[in-house]
Design a protein around this motif. Structure first.
Motif, short mmCIF file in Angstrom:
data_model
loop_
_atom_site.label_atom_id
_atom_site.label_comp_id
_atom_site.label_asym_id
_atom_site.label_seq_id
_atom_site.Cartn_x
_atom_site.Cartn_y
_atom_site.Cartn_z
N LYS A 1 -2.33 -18.15 8.40
CA LYS A 1 -1.84 -19.20 9.31
C LYS A 1 -0.36 -19.52 9.08
O LYS A 1 0.36 -19.80 10.03
CB LYS A 1 -2.69 -20.46 9.11
N TYR A 2 0.09 -19.48 7.83
CA TYR A 2 1.44 -19.95 7.56
C TYR A 2 2.46 -18.84 7.31
O TYR A 2 3.59 -19.12 6.92
CB TYR A 2 1.40 -20.95 6.39
N SER A 3 2.08 -17.57 7.52
CA SER A 3 3.03 -16.48 7.29
C SER A 3 3.58 -15.93 8.59
O SER A 3 2.84 -15.76 9.56
CB SER A 3 2.34 -15.32 6.56
N SER A 4 4.88 -15.62 8.56
CA SER A 4 5.47 -14.92 9.70
C SER A 4 5.61 -13.44 9.42
O SER A 4 5.99 -12.66 10.28
CB SER A 4 6.86 -15.49 10.00
N GLY A 5 5.37 -13.07 8.18
CA GLY A 5 5.42 -11.67 7.78
C GLY A 5 4.79 -11.54 6.41
O GLY A 5 4.70 -12.53 5.67
N VAL A 6 4.36 -10.32 6.09
CA VAL A 6 3.66 -10.11 4.82
C VAL A 6 4.18 -8.82 4.16
O VAL A 6 4.37 -7.81 4.84
CB VAL A 6 2.13 -10.00 5.05
N ILE A 7 4.42 -8.91 2.85
CA ILE A 7 4.77 -7.71 2.09
C ILE A 7 3.63 -7.46 1.12
O ILE A 7 3.23 -8.36 0.37
CB ILE A 7 6.09 -7.90 1.31
N VAL A 8 3.09 -6.23 1.17
CA VAL A 8 1.99 -5.88 0.27
C VAL A 8 2.52 -4.92 -0.79
O VAL A 8 2.90 -3.79 -0.48
CB VAL A 8 0.82 -5.23 1.04
N CYS A 9 2.54 -5.39 -2.01
CA CYS A 9 2.98 -4.55 -3.15
C CYS A 9 1.75 -3.86 -3.73
O CYS A 9 0.61 -4.23 -3.43
CB CYS A 9 3.65 -5.43 -4.20
N VAL B 1 4.37 -5.11 5.72
CA VAL B 1 5.13 -4.08 5.02
C VAL B 1 4.37 -3.65 3.77
O VAL B 1 3.97 -4.48 2.97
CB VAL B 1 6.52 -4.63 4.58
N LEU B 2 4.18 -2.34 3.64
CA LEU B 2 3.59 -1.81 2.42
C LEU B 2 4.74 -1.31 1.55
O LEU B 2 5.45 -0.38 1.93
CB LEU B 2 2.62 -0.67 2.72
N PHE B 3 4.90 -1.94 0.40
CA PHE B 3 6.00 -1.57 -0.48
C PHE B 3 5.54 -0.54 -1.51
O PHE B 3 4.52 -0.77 -2.19
CB PHE B 3 6.56 -2.81 -1.19
N ASP B 4 6.27 0.57 -1.61
CA ASP B 4 6.00 1.67 -2.56
C ASP B 4 5.19 2.77 -1.85
O ASP B 4 3.96 2.80 -1.90
CB ASP B 4 5.25 1.17 -3.81
N THR B 5 5.91 3.66 -1.19
CA THR B 5 5.25 4.69 -0.37
C THR B 5 4.29 5.55 -1.19
O THR B 5 3.20 5.86 -0.72
CB THR B 5 6.29 5.61 0.32
N ALA B 6 4.69 5.91 -2.43
CA ALA B 6 3.82 6.79 -3.22
C ALA B 6 2.46 6.12 -3.46
O ALA B 6 1.42 6.78 -3.49
CB ALA B 6 4.49 7.12 -4.55
N THR C 1 7.75 1.31 2.93
CA THR C 1 9.12 1.52 2.42
C THR C 1 9.16 1.47 0.90
O THR C 1 8.28 0.88 0.26
CB THR C 1 10.09 0.47 3.00
N ASP C 2 10.23 2.07 0.35
CA ASP C 2 10.50 1.99 -1.09
C ASP C 2 11.69 1.07 -1.37
O ASP C 2 12.08 0.92 -2.53
CB ASP C 2 10.83 3.39 -1.65
N ASP C 3 12.25 0.52 -0.32
CA ASP C 3 13.46 -0.27 -0.47
C ASP C 3 13.11 -1.77 -0.35
O ASP C 3 12.73 -2.23 0.73
CB ASP C 3 14.45 0.17 0.62
N PRO C 4 13.25 -2.52 -1.45
CA PRO C 4 12.88 -3.95 -1.40
C PRO C 4 13.63 -4.72 -0.31
O PRO C 4 13.07 -5.61 0.34
CB PRO C 4 13.27 -4.46 -2.80
#
Ligand SMILES: C/C(=C\CNc1ncnc2c1ncn2[C@@H]1O[C@H](COP(=O)(O)O)[C@@H](O)[C@H]1O)CO
Length: 231
Positions: free
Chosen positions: A145-153, A181-186, A216-219
């Motif tokens: 409800k309160y996120s406009s975007g999400v980064i998944v490490c 966003v999924l962070f860390d392609t490998a 992506t791999d770029d923070p």
């Protein structure tokens, strides 16, 4: 309604409310549980209603400060906060702590939505707006409800659960679309390949839209994409 004389009941609602020594089994009933769930929603909405723009960072509770992912999440927390956007996490250790740490170091709003777990260590020290939930599903509602975007490490079952819940809600249009966003392609490639090569051909997913997620791999790129809808 009027009650007079013999029609006046010997007990009153206030009298019943104040009566001591009542049996207490009702505390373990579903009816009471529903009220507790309701109060968690009320407390969550109260705490976050005026939060403003926010990005959630999900990821492992198990990585330490020596892990490269910790550094990356800390940098992302700092970067998000420097844009005046709150950083939301599960309030625990590992990636959550790292993202909260970066946000707090940047002087930003660092939100921790913790969960009561056995041997729980409480909210990490970098949270400056926090609350602890008893129910996972109430807590997950707050993230979405309160996120406009999400980064998944990178993370384990907890992280996968949060990611797939969000993907399901977006794909079924229960939630408005937001950058994921999924962070860390490998780390994520094997899972994404399996979705493409096994789930899709076997028609276990109807319309997997790969553009729902960016890998992506770029923070800095991760943060840029996560903030996309806030520009
Ligand atoms: C495992 C340890 C502590 C657990 N404490 C947690 N506190 C808050 N949130 C948590 C915790 N564990 C899991 N979560 C949620 O799931 C995601 C991480 O789970 P994973 O299985 O490690 O990927 C995370 O995003 C949280 O929301 C002892 O160190």
């Amino acid at each position: 309604m009027i009650m007079r004389g013999p029609m006046i009941p010997p007990d009153t609602t206030t009298g019943n409310l104040l009566k001591r020594g009542q049996p207490a089994e009702w505390r373990h009933s579903d009816a009471w549980r529903v009220l507790r769930i309701q109060s968690e929603f009320v407390d969550g909405f109260d705490a976050l209603a005026e939060l403003g723009p926010a990005v959630t960072v999900f990821g492992s509770a198990r990585v330490g400060e020596d892990d490269a992912a910790y550094d990356a999440a800390r940098g992302m927390g700092r970067d998000i906060a420097s844009h005046g956007v709150a950083v939301v996490t599960g309030g625990g250790p590992g990636i959550m702590e790292a993202a909260n740490r970066g946000a707090a170091e940047a002087g930003g709003v660092s939100v921790g939505l913790g969960i009561e777990l056995p041997h729980e260590q409480g909210l990490n020290e970098w949270v400056n707006l926090g609350m602890t939930f008893r129910y996972f599903f109430v807590r997950k509602t707050m993230f979405v409800k309160y996120s406009s975007g999400v980064i998944v490490c990178p993370g384990g079952f907890g992280t996968l659960d949060e990611m797939f819940e969000l993907l399901t809600l977006v794909q079924t249009h229960k939630s408005t679309s937001m950058p994921i966003v999924l962070f860390d392609t490998a780390y994520w490639t094997g899972l994404l390949d399996w979705i493409e090569t096994t789930l899709r051909p076997r028609r276990m997913i109807s319309a997997w839209d790969p553009s729902l997620v960016v890998t992506t791999d770029d923070p800095q790129e991760a943060v840029r994409v996560a903030l996309r809808d806030l520009r």
